[in-house]
Design an enzyme around this catalytic site. Structure first.
Site, PDB file in Angstrom:
ATOM      1  N   ASN A   1       0.845  -1.194   0.000  1.00  0.00           N
ATOM      2  CA  ASN A   1       0.000   0.000   0.000  1.00  0.00           C
ATOM      3  C   ASN A   1       0.879   1.242   0.000  1.00  0.00           C
ATOM      4  O   ASN A   1       1.713   1.403   0.886  1.00  0.00           O
ATOM      5  CB  ASN A   1      -0.907   0.006   1.236  1.00  0.00           C
TER       6      ASN A   1
ATOM      7  N   GLU B   1      -6.667  -7.445   7.590  1.00  0.00           N
ATOM      8  CA  GLU B   1      -7.709  -7.419   8.621  1.00  0.00           C
ATOM      9  C   GLU B   1      -7.741  -6.065   9.336  1.00  0.00           C
ATOM     10  O   GLU B   1      -8.604  -5.811  10.169  1.00  0.00           O
ATOM     11  CB  GLU B   1      -7.488  -8.539   9.641  1.00  0.00           C
TER      12      GLU B   1
ATOM     13  N   ASP C   1      -3.850   9.308   4.989  1.00  0.00           N
ATOM     14  CA  ASP C   1      -3.706   8.517   3.759  1.00  0.00           C
ATOM     15  C   ASP C   1      -2.501   9.057   2.991  1.00  0.00           C
ATOM     16  O   ASP C   1      -1.476   9.347   3.581  1.00  0.00           O
ATOM     17  CB  ASP C   1      -5.006   8.588   2.954  1.00  0.00           C
TER      18      ASP C   1
END
Length: 136
Positions: free
Chosen positions: A2, A20, A98
């Protein structure tokens, strides 16, 4: 994996995330032009927002799940990081840290996931500006 980026010396940096979104199994990695791979840190749940200060001496990296942006000392000769510290916390904000970038004035711009906002952090980690966007 990511969120990835390249430093000015050609090293690719990326992090992983626990699918998760629970366990601190991940951290940032770098891949050098000679294909040397190194794990730079650990105990991250969801890697995001890798970027550097304009002088290249500070590396920023977010753990989205923990709602925190870390700053590290960055050693351009080796591509290593050290001295992890909290640069900014998202506690009290609506969303999560982010993707990020640094502007020439050393302010860090970061997308606040799940809120539709951009946040501009001053070099000391305080919020300088919040810009709402017409998205969710």
């Amino acid at each position: 994996m990511n969120d990835g980026t390249v430093d000015r010396w050609g090293r690719f940096f990326a992090g992983y995330m626990d699918t998760e979104d629970r366990d601190p199994l991940c951290g940032p990695f770098s891949l050098a032009p000679d294909h040397t791979l190194q794990k730079l840190d650990d105990a991250i749940i969801c890697s995001n927002g890798p970027c550097w200060s304009p002088d290249g001496r500070t590396f920023y990296f977010a753990d989205t799940t923990r709602k925190v942006i870390y700053a590290y000392d960055y050693y351009c000769a080796t591509g290593k990081i050290a001295n992890r510290r909290i640069f900014a916390s998202f506690n009290g904000l609506r969303g999560y840290p982010d993707g990020a970038t640094i502007e020439a004035e050393s302010f860090l711009w970061l997308v606040e996931f799940d809120s539709g906002r951009l946040i501009r952090f001053a070099p000391d980690g305080t919020i300088d500006r919040i810009v709402g966007l017409p998205v969710n």
